[in-house]
Design a protein around this motif. Sequence first.
Motif, PDB file in Angstrom:
ATOM      1  N   GLY A 154      43.952  39.021  49.557  1.00 36.85           N
ATOM      2  CA  GLY A 154      44.984  38.368  49.241  1.00 36.85           C
ATOM      3  C   GLY A 154      44.751  37.825  47.747  1.00 36.85           C
ATOM      4  N   GLU A 155      45.782  37.191  47.451  1.00 41.63           N
ATOM      5  CA  GLU A 155      45.555  36.492  46.107  1.00 41.63           C
ATOM      6  C   GLU A 155      45.103  35.242  46.076  1.00 41.63           C
ATOM      7  OE1 GLU A 155      49.519  36.469  44.569  1.00 41.63           O
ATOM      8  OE2 GLU A 155      49.727  38.474  43.723  1.00 41.63           O
ATOM      9  N   SER A 156      44.277  34.827  44.995  1.00 40.86           N
ATOM     10  CA  SER A 156      43.731  33.473  44.797  1.00 40.86           C
ATOM     11  C   SER A 156      44.775  32.509  45.214  1.00 40.86           C
ATOM     12  CB  SER A 156      43.119  33.174  43.277  1.00 40.86           C
ATOM     13  OG  SER A 156      42.585  31.977  43.320  1.00 40.86           O
ATOM     14  N   GLY A 157      44.121  31.435  46.031  1.00 41.89           N
ATOM     15  CA  GLY A 157      44.976  30.405  46.563  1.00 41.89           C
ATOM     16  C   GLY A 157      46.019  30.528  47.771  1.00 41.89           C
ATOM     17  N   GLY A 216      39.873  26.678  47.925  1.00 40.12           N
ATOM     18  CA  GLY A 216      40.288  26.212  46.735  1.00 40.12           C
ATOM     19  C   GLY A 216      39.473  26.481  45.437  1.00 40.12           C
ATOM     20  N   ILE A 217      38.913  27.508  45.544  1.00 41.30           N
ATOM     21  CA  ILE A 217      38.034  27.966  44.388  1.00 41.30           C
ATOM     22  C   ILE A 217      38.747  29.043  43.677  1.00 41.30           C
ATOM     23  CG2 ILE A 217      35.772  28.889  43.453  1.00 41.30           C
ATOM     24  CD1 ILE A 217      35.810  25.998  44.718  1.00 41.30           C
ATOM     25  N   THR A 218      38.975  28.991  42.347  1.00 46.88           N
ATOM     26  CA  THR A 218      39.635  29.977  41.858  1.00 46.88           C
ATOM     27  C   THR A 218      38.828  31.397  41.748  1.00 46.88           C
ATOM     28  OG1 THR A 218      40.689  28.633  40.497  1.00 46.88           O
ATOM     29  CG2 THR A 218      40.612  30.820  39.318  1.00 46.88           C
ATOM     30  N   GLU A 219      39.488  32.407  42.114  1.00 47.98           N
ATOM     31  CA  GLU A 219      38.896  33.951  42.478  1.00 47.98           C
ATOM     32  C   GLU A 219      38.391  34.450  41.113  1.00 47.98           C
ATOM     33  OE1 GLU A 219      39.117  37.385  45.798  1.00 47.98           O
ATOM     34  OE2 GLU A 219      40.876  37.045  44.253  1.00 47.98           O
ATOM     35  N   THR A 220      37.175  34.677  40.734  1.00 44.69           N
ATOM     36  CA  THR A 220      36.827  35.292  39.753  1.00 44.69           C
ATOM     37  C   THR A 220      36.061  36.338  40.054  1.00 44.69           C
ATOM     38  OG1 THR A 220      34.737  33.833  39.658  1.00 44.69           O
ATOM     39  CG2 THR A 220      36.978  33.111  38.076  1.00 44.69           C
ATOM     40  N   THR A 221      35.438  36.586  41.354  1.00 47.16           N
ATOM     41  CA  THR A 221      34.516  37.608  41.629  1.00 47.16           C
ATOM     42  C   THR A 221      35.207  39.061  41.771  1.00 47.16           C
ATOM     43  OG1 THR A 221      32.850  38.319  43.290  1.00 47.16           O
ATOM     44  CG2 THR A 221      34.684  37.254  44.228  1.00 47.16           C
ATOM     45  N   MET A 222      34.340  40.089  41.725  1.00 42.27           N
ATOM     46  CA  MET A 222      34.743  41.282  41.507  1.00 42.27           C
ATOM     47  C   MET A 222      34.153  42.061  42.856  1.00 42.27           C
ATOM     48  SD  MET A 222      36.984  41.546  39.220  1.00 42.27           S
ATOM     49  CE  MET A 222      37.527  43.462  38.410  1.00 42.27           C
ATOM     50  N   MET A 223      33.330  41.263  43.567  1.00 37.23           N
ATOM     51  CA  MET A 223      32.603  41.781  44.744  1.00 37.23           C
ATOM     52  C   MET A 223      33.310  41.278  45.826  1.00 37.23           C
ATOM     53  SD  MET A 223      30.343  43.422  43.116  1.00 37.23           S
ATOM     54  CE  MET A 223      29.296  43.771  44.215  1.00 37.23           C
ATOM     55  N   PRO A 243      37.931  40.653  46.882  1.00 35.81           N
ATOM     56  CA  PRO A 243      38.648  40.475  45.672  1.00 35.81           C
ATOM     57  C   PRO A 243      40.262  40.821  46.084  1.00 35.81           C
ATOM     58  CG  PRO A 243      37.386  42.367  45.353  1.00 35.81           C
ATOM     59  CD  PRO A 243      36.938  41.821  46.763  1.00 35.81           C
ATOM     60  N   GLY A 244      41.145  40.001  45.391  1.00 35.36           N
ATOM     61  CA  GLY A 244      42.516  40.197  45.411  1.00 35.36           C
ATOM     62  C   GLY A 244      42.644  41.656  44.482  1.00 35.36           C
ATOM     63  N   ILE A 245      43.696  42.278  45.169  1.00 33.73           N
ATOM     64  CA  ILE A 245      43.740  43.815  44.378  1.00 33.73           C
ATOM     65  C   ILE A 245      44.330  43.498  42.961  1.00 33.73           C
ATOM     66  CG2 ILE A 245      46.083  43.813  45.176  1.00 33.73           C
ATOM     67  CD1 ILE A 245      45.912  46.806  45.341  1.00 33.73           C
ATOM     68  N   GLY A 246      45.115  42.341  42.758  1.00 34.03           N
ATOM     69  CA  GLY A 246      45.256  42.044  41.137  1.00 34.03           C
ATOM     70  C   GLY A 246      44.375  41.791  40.362  1.00 34.03           C
ATOM     71  N   THR A 247      43.135  41.420  40.955  1.00 31.39           N
ATOM     72  CA  THR A 247      42.058  41.017  40.089  1.00 31.39           C
ATOM     73  C   THR A 247      41.241  42.356  39.804  1.00 31.39           C
ATOM     74  OG1 THR A 247      40.516  40.634  42.114  1.00 31.39           O
ATOM     75  CG2 THR A 247      41.707  38.704  41.192  1.00 31.39           C
ATOM     76  N   LYS A 273      54.179  43.659  45.176  1.00 29.06           N
ATOM     77  CA  LYS A 273      54.399  44.966  45.487  1.00 29.06           C
ATOM     78  C   LYS A 273      53.062  45.497  45.279  1.00 29.06           C
ATOM     79  CE  LYS A 273      56.634  49.094  43.158  1.00 29.06           C
ATOM     80  NZ  LYS A 273      55.427  49.858  43.637  1.00 29.06           N
ATOM     81  N   LEU A 274      51.793  45.062  44.726  1.00 26.87           N
ATOM     82  CA  LEU A 274      50.647  45.528  44.703  1.00 26.87           C
ATOM     83  C   LEU A 274      50.077  45.345  46.184  1.00 26.87           C
ATOM     84  CD1 LEU A 274      48.494  44.186  41.575  1.00 26.87           C
ATOM     85  CD2 LEU A 274      48.923  46.679  42.188  1.00 26.87           C
ATOM     86  N   GLN A 275      50.236  44.380  46.854  1.00 29.48           N
ATOM     87  CA  GLN A 275      49.752  44.318  48.267  1.00 29.48           C
ATOM     88  C   GLN A 275      50.767  45.231  49.043  1.00 29.48           C
ATOM     89  OE1 GLN A 275      50.475  40.036  48.766  1.00 29.48           O
ATOM     90  NE2 GLN A 275      48.597  39.709  48.363  1.00 29.48           N
ATOM     91  N   LEU A 276      52.005  45.348  48.795  1.00 31.12           N
ATOM     92  CA  LEU A 276      52.659  46.487  49.686  1.00 31.12           C
ATOM     93  C   LEU A 276      52.026  47.779  49.597  1.00 31.12           C
ATOM     94  CD1 LEU A 276      54.525  43.914  50.191  1.00 31.12           C
ATOM     95  CD2 LEU A 276      56.287  45.402  49.513  1.00 31.12           C
ATOM     96  N   ASP A 277      51.988  48.223  48.020  1.00 34.58           N
ATOM     97  CA  ASP A 277      51.314  49.493  47.883  1.00 34.58           C
ATOM     98  C   ASP A 277      49.930  49.541  48.523  1.00 34.58           C
ATOM     99  OD1 ASP A 277      53.313  50.152  46.383  1.00 34.58           O
ATOM    100  OD2 ASP A 277      52.644  49.567  44.562  1.00 34.58           O
ATOM    101  N   LEU A 278      49.036  48.369  48.737  1.00 34.52           N
ATOM    102  CA  LEU A 278      47.806  48.485  49.247  1.00 34.52           C
ATOM    103  C   LEU A 278      47.979  48.748  50.723  1.00 34.52           C
ATOM    104  CD1 LEU A 278      44.779  48.147  49.145  1.00 34.52           C
ATOM    105  CD2 LEU A 278      45.418  45.481  49.592  1.00 34.52           C
ATOM    106  N   ALA A 279      48.829  48.067  51.227  1.00 34.68           N
ATOM    107  CA  ALA A 279      49.226  48.374  52.761  1.00 34.68           C
ATOM    108  C   ALA A 279      49.397  49.964  53.047  1.00 34.68           C
ATOM    109  CB  ALA A 279      50.470  47.567  53.389  1.00 34.68           C
TER     110      ALA A 279
END
Length: 413
Positions: A77-80, A104-111, A129-133, A163-169
């Motif tokens: 999911g997305e950060s936050g 509550g930490i801003t997501e920066t990891t790609m792992m 990691p969120g698909i948007g990242t 839409k990215l999450q829907l495409d992921l689903a």
Amino acid sequence: MGQLFSDTSNNEDNGDLVSSVTKYFMEIKAENKIISQETIHLIEFHLKNGNIQGAKSAINAALKIIEKAPINIAVTGESGGGKSSFINALRGVGPEDQGAAEEGITETTMMRNSYKHPKIETLVLWDLPGIGTMNFPPKDYLEKVKFQEYDFFIIVSATRFTKLQLDLAKAIRFMKKNYYFVRTKVDIDLQNEKESKPRTFDREKTLQQIRSYCVNTFTQNNMDEPQIFLISNRHLSDYDFPILMDTLIKDLSNQKRHNFMLSLPNITEAVIDRKHKSLQQHIWLEAFTAGLLAAIPGVGIHTNDVEKLKVKLNHYRVLFGVDDASLDVIAKDSQVPIEQLRKIIKSPYLLETKKEETLGEMLFKYLEKFHLANGGLLAADFYFRKTFYLEFLFLDTVTEDAKVLLRETYSKI
């Protein structure tokens, strides 16, 4: 109690064994069974043919699979959006506990990050990691995060699903995996709505609006409406969290169901009962392989038995959250003195006796109660070893302790 303790170890008629096994598993709902129907049929087949050892081997193999079967849950999911707090909630840990996922930490990891369940070693939750990242299309994203390792995916959002999450689903479904949409922080939304419209606030109407807001995203993207679970990571027994857990249990394979049920936090009495029924099956199966036809000629409990029983009792107390460490956490969270909590539970004192006769007397009383309450559980002609009856007693006691603690502290937490 004459017939109750009759020796049936030389009984060569397996009819009662077959009918009792069949009846026992028929009374368990399909979504609660911890062994497959194929295994049950195999056990019955061996018993009908007088092959007790074959039945035991089938159960032993099933128990080993249950013990070692890995459960891997992917959360994305997305950060936050509440990913980390959702992972912590599933693991039964607070945000300040050791090993908790940072909230509550801003997501920066790609792992991806893994979080083991503190009580169930085979259960791991993966924070993806969120698909948007990640600048990949859904299929490549799934391959990058090793989609084949997970039993299912939970897609989390605190607003509407993108839409990215829907495409992921869609990609997850194409790869024949299950996914679930979870809308978090509904308690905050309700509170905000109540504060902004104190006179006209309608809780159910607001929840329906939140659900509709999410559903619109799917219709706008030409997707069938999925089941959306509205939850609060801070108030798990409210909203759809229990429904989500029931859904996951039903969708898991039999061999993975047992440990997942044991991992659930004690948020309702219904959850506690499901854990009890699952462990009861496990004890029943263990007892069968240990010697179902063992007679109970007396009530003496050997020292070695007592030591093994202590280990079992402590294990059940940990699983049901009534051990000393859990009591300390509950006391702090509910601000109820720990001494008060200790007074209302019974399991810590079950084996506090130096007289074996006292433990034997306790066993006799429980056996009478057990057979009255579970008339359909076992045939009248054969019995478990006394140590297994005591395990049933321990299980019943810690289950009731967990319910008592929930009633005492729920409104205060």
